[in-house]
Write a protein that holds these residues in place. Sequence first.
Motif, mmCIF file in Angstrom:
data_model
loop_
_atom_site.group_PDB
_atom_site.id
_atom_site.type_symbol
_atom_site.label_atom_id
_atom_site.label_comp_id
_atom_site.label_asym_id
_atom_site.label_seq_id
_atom_site.Cartn_x
_atom_site.Cartn_y
_atom_site.Cartn_z
ATOM 1 N N GLY A 56 0.817 -1.211 0.000
ATOM 2 C CA GLY A 56 0.000 0.000 0.000
ATOM 3 C C GLY A 56 0.846 1.254 0.000
ATOM 4 N N ALA A 57 1.913 1.246 0.807
ATOM 5 C CA ALA A 57 2.816 2.396 0.845
ATOM 6 C C ALA A 57 3.485 2.605 -0.500
ATOM 7 C CB ALA A 57 3.862 2.188 1.938
ATOM 8 N N LYS A 58 3.900 1.508 -1.118
ATOM 9 C CA LYS A 58 4.570 1.589 -2.422
ATOM 10 C C LYS A 58 3.688 2.284 -3.453
ATOM 11 C CE LYS A 58 6.124 -1.461 -6.155
ATOM 12 N NZ LYS A 58 6.537 -2.847 -6.504
ATOM 13 N N TYR A 59 2.446 1.836 -3.570
ATOM 14 C CA TYR A 59 1.583 2.379 -4.614
ATOM 15 C C TYR A 59 1.073 3.783 -4.265
ATOM 16 C CZ TYR A 59 1.795 -1.973 -7.155
ATOM 17 O OH TYR A 59 2.246 -3.049 -7.870
ATOM 18 N N ARG A 61 2.860 5.965 -2.676
ATOM 19 C CA ARG A 61 3.993 6.851 -2.969
ATOM 20 C C ARG A 61 4.063 7.149 -4.462
ATOM 21 N NH1 ARG A 61 9.317 6.028 -4.549
ATOM 22 N NH2 ARG A 61 10.796 7.633 -3.858
ATOM 23 N N VAL A 62 3.893 6.117 -5.286
ATOM 24 C CA VAL A 62 3.932 6.318 -6.737
ATOM 25 C C VAL A 62 2.811 7.258 -7.178
ATOM 26 C CG1 VAL A 62 3.640 5.170 -8.970
ATOM 27 C CG2 VAL A 62 5.084 4.124 -7.213
ATOM 28 N N ALA A 63 1.638 7.108 -6.545
ATOM 29 C CA ALA A 63 0.483 7.913 -6.932
ATOM 30 C C ALA A 63 0.449 9.275 -6.253
ATOM 31 C CB ALA A 63 -0.800 7.159 -6.607
ATOM 32 N N GLY A 64 1.371 9.511 -5.296
ATOM 33 C CA GLY A 64 1.378 10.771 -4.581
ATOM 34 C C GLY A 64 0.234 10.904 -3.589
ATOM 35 N N GLU A 65 -0.270 9.785 -3.083
ATOM 36 C CA GLU A 65 -1.372 9.794 -2.141
ATOM 37 C C GLU A 65 -0.853 9.717 -0.707
ATOM 38 O OE1 GLU A 65 -3.829 6.514 -3.181
ATOM 39 O OE2 GLU A 65 -4.331 7.298 -5.174
ATOM 40 N N PRO A 66 -1.568 10.249 0.266
ATOM 41 C CA PRO A 66 -1.114 10.188 1.654
ATOM 42 C C PRO A 66 -1.158 8.764 2.200
ATOM 43 C CG PRO A 66 -3.307 11.156 1.536
ATOM 44 C CD PRO A 66 -2.824 11.029 0.128
ATOM 45 N N VAL A 70 0.844 3.421 9.688
ATOM 46 C CA VAL A 70 1.561 2.142 9.554
ATOM 47 C C VAL A 70 2.295 2.098 8.223
ATOM 48 C CG1 VAL A 70 1.327 -0.363 9.468
ATOM 49 C CG2 VAL A 70 -0.075 0.965 11.055
ATOM 50 N N GLU A 71 1.649 2.532 7.156
ATOM 51 C CA GLU A 71 2.301 2.560 5.839
ATOM 52 C C GLU A 71 3.506 3.490 5.864
ATOM 53 O OE1 GLU A 71 -1.649 1.780 3.051
ATOM 54 O OE2 GLU A 71 -1.046 3.817 3.605
ATOM 55 N N ALA A 72 3.365 4.648 6.483
ATOM 56 C CA ALA A 72 4.467 5.613 6.534
ATOM 57 C C ALA A 72 5.654 5.041 7.304
ATOM 58 C CB ALA A 72 3.993 6.913 7.178
ATOM 59 N N ALA A 73 5.389 4.365 8.420
ATOM 60 C CA ALA A 73 6.473 3.767 9.201
ATOM 61 C C ALA A 73 7.174 2.672 8.407
ATOM 62 C CB ALA A 73 5.921 3.209 10.513
ATOM 63 N N THR A 74 6.391 1.872 7.693
ATOM 64 C CA THR A 74 6.980 0.813 6.867
ATOM 65 C C THR A 74 7.822 1.413 5.747
ATOM 66 O OG1 THR A 74 5.107 -0.652 7.341
ATOM 67 C CG2 THR A 74 6.463 -1.197 5.435
ATOM 68 N N TRP A 75 7.298 2.457 5.114
ATOM 69 C CA TRP A 75 8.049 3.072 4.021
ATOM 70 C C TRP A 75 9.333 3.728 4.520
ATOM 71 C CZ3 TRP A 75 8.032 2.072 -0.812
ATOM 72 C CH2 TRP A 75 8.789 2.875 -1.667
#
Length: 207
Positions: A56-59, A61-66, A70-75
């Motif tokens: 979720g974080a990967k996609y 980030r590519v799409a420029g979405e917040p 949890v996603e932010a910590a993983t990224w």
Amino acid sequence: MRVLNIVSSPRGPRSASIAIADAFLDACRAVHPSLEVDTLNVWDEALPEFDSQAIGAKYKRVAGEPMNSVEAATWNRITALAQRFQQADRIVIGVPMWNFGYPYKLKQLIDLVSQRNLLFSFDGKSYGPLLQITRALVIHVRGQSQDKAAGGDTPGFTHQADYLDFWLAFIGVTDIRRIQVEHTWDALAPATIEQGKAEAIAMARNF
């Protein structure tokens, strides 16, 4: 000079790949006393799972979405791992053969750090490497051998080695060198491991 030393064996002092990599790095330090070695042991690193949060974080980030927290910590963890590649001048990887391939933790690391705009670029049509690493050494070891003359039918290092060569070139390594050592579990092990160390030490002189 900074070397990223990737350890993919969990066997510690009993590991042939670690022993050969250590001999190589010691020889490199003798040539370059200021050498910095960043050891990334995939078993000790507590690598994040490449799960739904990571994807979720990967996609996003590519799409420029917040991202959610949890996603932010993983990224952030993925980015920190990728930075260790970005800061390296050379890469060393010790790879024991598992089921004629490589340890799953090494693939987990590759899947985590191989991200668009971190280690490679993609413009919708073509890929490009983002690292500028002159040289890498991959140390391949296996317990037995491929002895077709004696009726053996097990695959050699090709499946394992070709993929890692491809991946290293994909992210930006221009010169990939191999050491391949067999018979690390049987009576020949002491001799073959010492031979692997000698090859590594000789290679260190111009690495």
